[in-house]
Write an enzyme that holds these catalytic residues in place. Structure first.
Site, PDB file in Angstrom:
ATOM      1  N   ARG A 123      44.055  41.438  33.560  1.00 51.43           N
ATOM      2  CA  ARG A 123      43.200  40.368  34.097  1.00 51.43           C
ATOM      3  C   ARG A 123      41.889  40.434  33.292  1.00 51.43           C
ATOM      4  NH1 ARG A 123      40.879  42.088  39.360  1.00 51.43           N
ATOM      5  NH2 ARG A 123      42.735  41.340  40.416  1.00 51.43           N
TER       6      ARG A 123
ATOM      7  N   ASP B 147      41.428  47.262  39.518  1.00 52.08           N
ATOM      8  CA  ASP B 147      40.168  46.590  39.161  1.00 52.08           C
ATOM      9  C   ASP B 147      39.379  47.469  38.195  1.00 52.08           C
ATOM     10  OD1 ASP B 147      40.688  44.523  40.932  1.00 52.08           O
ATOM     11  OD2 ASP B 147      39.379  45.289  42.519  1.00 52.08           O
TER      12      ASP B 147
HETATM   13  P1  FDA Z   1      29.903  32.372  36.121  1.00 49.17           P
HETATM   14  O1  FDA Z   1      29.237  33.505  36.817  1.00 49.17           O
HETATM   15  O2  FDA Z   1      29.223  31.785  34.943  1.00 49.17           O
HETATM   16  O3  FDA Z   1      30.218  31.252  37.183  1.00 49.17           O
HETATM   17  C1  FDA Z   1      30.729  29.986  36.853  1.00 49.17           C
HETATM   18  C2  FDA Z   1      30.590  29.097  38.065  1.00 49.17           C
HETATM   19  O4  FDA Z   1      31.381  29.620  39.139  1.00 49.17           O
HETATM   20  C3  FDA Z   1      29.179  29.048  38.634  1.00 49.17           C
HETATM   21  O5  FDA Z   1      28.410  28.054  37.995  1.00 49.17           O
HETATM   22  C4  FDA Z   1      29.436  28.775  40.097  1.00 49.17           C
HETATM   23  O6  FDA Z   1      29.738  27.415  40.296  1.00 49.17           O
HETATM   24  C5  FDA Z   1      30.689  29.563  40.365  1.00 49.17           C
HETATM   25  N1  FDA Z   1      30.401  30.948  40.820  1.00 49.17           N
HETATM   26  C6  FDA Z   1      30.616  32.090  40.137  1.00 49.17           C
HETATM   27  N2  FDA Z   1      30.278  33.155  40.882  1.00 49.17           N
HETATM   28  C7  FDA Z   1      29.828  32.675  42.058  1.00 49.17           C
HETATM   29  C8  FDA Z   1      29.327  33.277  43.246  1.00 49.17           C
HETATM   30  N3  FDA Z   1      29.223  34.600  43.372  1.00 49.17           N
HETATM   31  N4  FDA Z   1      28.946  32.476  44.261  1.00 49.17           N
HETATM   32  C9  FDA Z   1      29.052  31.142  44.166  1.00 49.17           C
HETATM   33  N5  FDA Z   1      29.527  30.496  43.069  1.00 49.17           N
HETATM   34  C10 FDA Z   1      29.895  31.259  42.031  1.00 49.17           C
HETATM   35  N6  FDA Z   1      34.472  41.927  37.741  1.00 49.17           N
HETATM   36  C11 FDA Z   1      34.549  43.234  37.400  1.00 49.17           C
HETATM   37  O7  FDA Z   1      33.593  43.784  36.843  1.00 49.17           O
HETATM   38  N7  FDA Z   1      35.693  43.933  37.665  1.00 49.17           N
HETATM   39  C12 FDA Z   1      36.784  43.374  38.249  1.00 49.17           C
HETATM   40  O8  FDA Z   1      37.800  44.054  38.447  1.00 49.17           O
HETATM   41  C13 FDA Z   1      36.704  41.991  38.598  1.00 49.17           C
HETATM   42  N8  FDA Z   1      37.760  41.362  39.188  1.00 49.17           N
HETATM   43  C14 FDA Z   1      37.719  39.986  39.347  1.00 49.17           C
HETATM   44  C15 FDA Z   1      38.836  39.312  39.816  1.00 49.17           C
HETATM   45  C16 FDA Z   1      38.851  37.930  39.867  1.00 49.17           C
HETATM   46  C17 FDA Z   1      40.082  37.222  40.326  1.00 49.17           C
HETATM   47  C18 FDA Z   1      37.685  37.200  39.477  1.00 49.17           C
HETATM   48  C19 FDA Z   1      37.664  35.710  39.471  1.00 49.17           C
HETATM   49  C20 FDA Z   1      36.554  37.879  39.083  1.00 49.17           C
HETATM   50  C21 FDA Z   1      36.543  39.266  39.030  1.00 49.17           C
HETATM   51  N9  FDA Z   1      35.409  39.957  38.642  1.00 49.17           N
HETATM   52  C22 FDA Z   1      35.514  41.287  38.332  1.00 49.17           C
HETATM   53  C23 FDA Z   1      34.086  39.276  38.644  1.00 49.17           C
HETATM   54  C24 FDA Z   1      33.738  38.712  37.284  1.00 49.17           C
HETATM   55  O9  FDA Z   1      33.508  39.758  36.377  1.00 49.17           O
HETATM   56  C25 FDA Z   1      32.495  37.811  37.359  1.00 49.17           C
HETATM   57  O10 FDA Z   1      31.406  38.573  37.827  1.00 49.17           O
HETATM   58  C26 FDA Z   1      32.644  36.591  38.258  1.00 49.17           C
HETATM   59  O11 FDA Z   1      33.933  36.038  38.155  1.00 49.17           O
HETATM   60  C27 FDA Z   1      31.643  35.484  37.851  1.00 49.17           C
HETATM   61  O12 FDA Z   1      31.871  35.078  36.526  1.00 49.17           O
HETATM   62  P2  FDA Z   1      32.517  33.647  36.113  1.00 49.17           P
HETATM   63  O13 FDA Z   1      33.355  33.882  34.913  1.00 49.17           O
HETATM   64  O14 FDA Z   1      33.198  33.044  37.252  1.00 49.17           O
HETATM   65  O15 FDA Z   1      31.331  32.779  35.578  1.00 49.17           O
END
Ligand code: FDA
Length: 294
Positions: A171, A121
């Site tokens: 990733r 990560d």
């Molecule tokens: P965004 O935050 O815009 O969310 C899009 C939609 O998803 C929201 O409108 C909501 O519906 C839903 N959603 C997202 N987060 C939610 C929450 N917490 N609770 C409820 N609903 C939520 N980061 C990092 O810095 N280092 C890492 O190693 C990783 N590893 C990682 C692995 C995997 C498999 C994922 C999916 C994510 C990570 N992340 C991460 C976290 C990533 O950087 C990010 O903070 C989150 O995925 C939220 O961003 P989105 O792209 O989902 O969009």
């Protein structure tokens, strides 16, 4: 694995763990394996994360290594479809680089024995270069290891060049830590644009990328991108977090996309839970409502 209370404190554990369980699969390996089985039944793969970060003592890092070795053994024995994800500060990066390297190498070695894969990560920007450099060293000896790139960081396109050159798996996510404007995009449109540029870079020069987002705009854009460039659904994975948008996870799997869900478990759940809360203010209101109802 024995059942311990939260590393934070017992009061927080009692008050907040029931809420954290939306995002955390449990405190023990059997609970986590059960959660993975349920995902697998829906055609979704998993990556198991033993929660923990920023360890200051060697014995804590060694305990984390042992938990990962045990987790890999459980994955192998129970024949679930899962790999593992870990953080370098959990493996002793703050203590000593060589100590951390040896710890992760033990896990990669064990994973290789059972044909499994280890994802490193990405943490806050104070660790980006150290994580990338240790990962690239590790990748020379272990091909079953991948890394994470954060789209909000301005440096990420250059980092991807280094990773792609090593033919390592990435990733891509937006990034979950609070970062300064000088080094990180702050506004969502900029972060999304950066994410798209990095997806293109990964599809043209990367190796089996993982597109980790729950953002509908980016999911649809990625689907359009693979359609236009005739990239097969088996050439990449969508990745999402346990407890976030489970219907979307299942819908993508039904449409024939490869979907992997990040399944964290263990007793050190508080920092991970706090990051999930910060991502959405509705989550914070939900916690406050729960606490005031008591
Ligand atoms: P965004 O935050 O815009 O969310 C899009 C939609 O998803 C929201 O409108 C909501 O519906 C839903 N959603 C997202 N987060 C939610 C929450 N917490 N609770 C409820 N609903 C939520 N980061 C990092 O810095 N280092 C890492 O190693 C990783 N590893 C990682 C692995 C995997 C498999 C994922 C999916 C994510 C990570 N992340 C991460 C976290 C990533 O950087 C990010 O903070 C989150 O995925 C939220 O961003 P989105 O792209 O989902 O969009």
């Amino acid at each position: 694995m024995t059942r311990k209370t939260s590393a934070a404190n017992p009061v927080l554990d009692r008050l907040l763990f029931p809420l954290a369980q939306r995002f955390v699969a449990g405190r023990t390996i059997p609970e986590a394996v059960q959660a993975v089985r349920r995902l697998n039944q829906d055609g979704i793969r998993a990556t198991l994360d033993v929660l923990g970060e920023n360890v200051r003592e060697q014995r804590s890092a060694v305990a984390a290594v042992n938990s990962y070795l045990e987790t890999l053994e459980w994955i192998h024995r129970s024949q679930i479809e899962s790999n593992v994800s870990l953080k370098l500060t959990q493996m002793g990066l703050d203590i000593e680089r060589q100590f951390c390297y040896s710890n992760v190498a033990r896990i990669c070695h064990k994973a290789a024995e059972t044909g499994n894969f280890v994802r490193v990560d990405m943490e806050g920007s104070g660790y980006t270069e150290a994580t990338l450099s240790l990962f690239l060293d590790l990748n020379q000896s272990y091909k079953n290891v991948g890394i994470v790139t954060q789209a909000y960081l301005r440096r990420s396109a250059q980092d991807l060049e280094r990773i792609n050159e090593a033919k390592a798996r990435v990733r891509l996510c937006k990034g979950a830590y609070k970062e300064r404007e000088e080094i990180a995009f702050q506004r969502m449109p900029e972060i999304r644009e950066s994410f798209k540029r990095l997806v293109e870079q990964l599809f043209s020069h990367g190796t089996y990328p993982a597109i980790a987002t729950h953002d509908d705009q980016l999911i649809r854009w990625t689907q359009e991108c693979i359609r236009q460039n005739r990239i097969g659904k088996d050439q990449f994975e969508f990745q999402m977090l346990y407890g976030v948008r489970p219907e979307t996870q299942r819908a993508l799997a039904r449409e024939g996309f490869r979907v992997r869900v990040y399944v964290p478990y263990g007793t050190h759940w508080l920092p991970y839970f706090s990051r999930r809360l910060r991502e959405r203010k509705e989550n914070i209101y939900f916690v406050l409502r729960h606490l005031f109802k008591r």
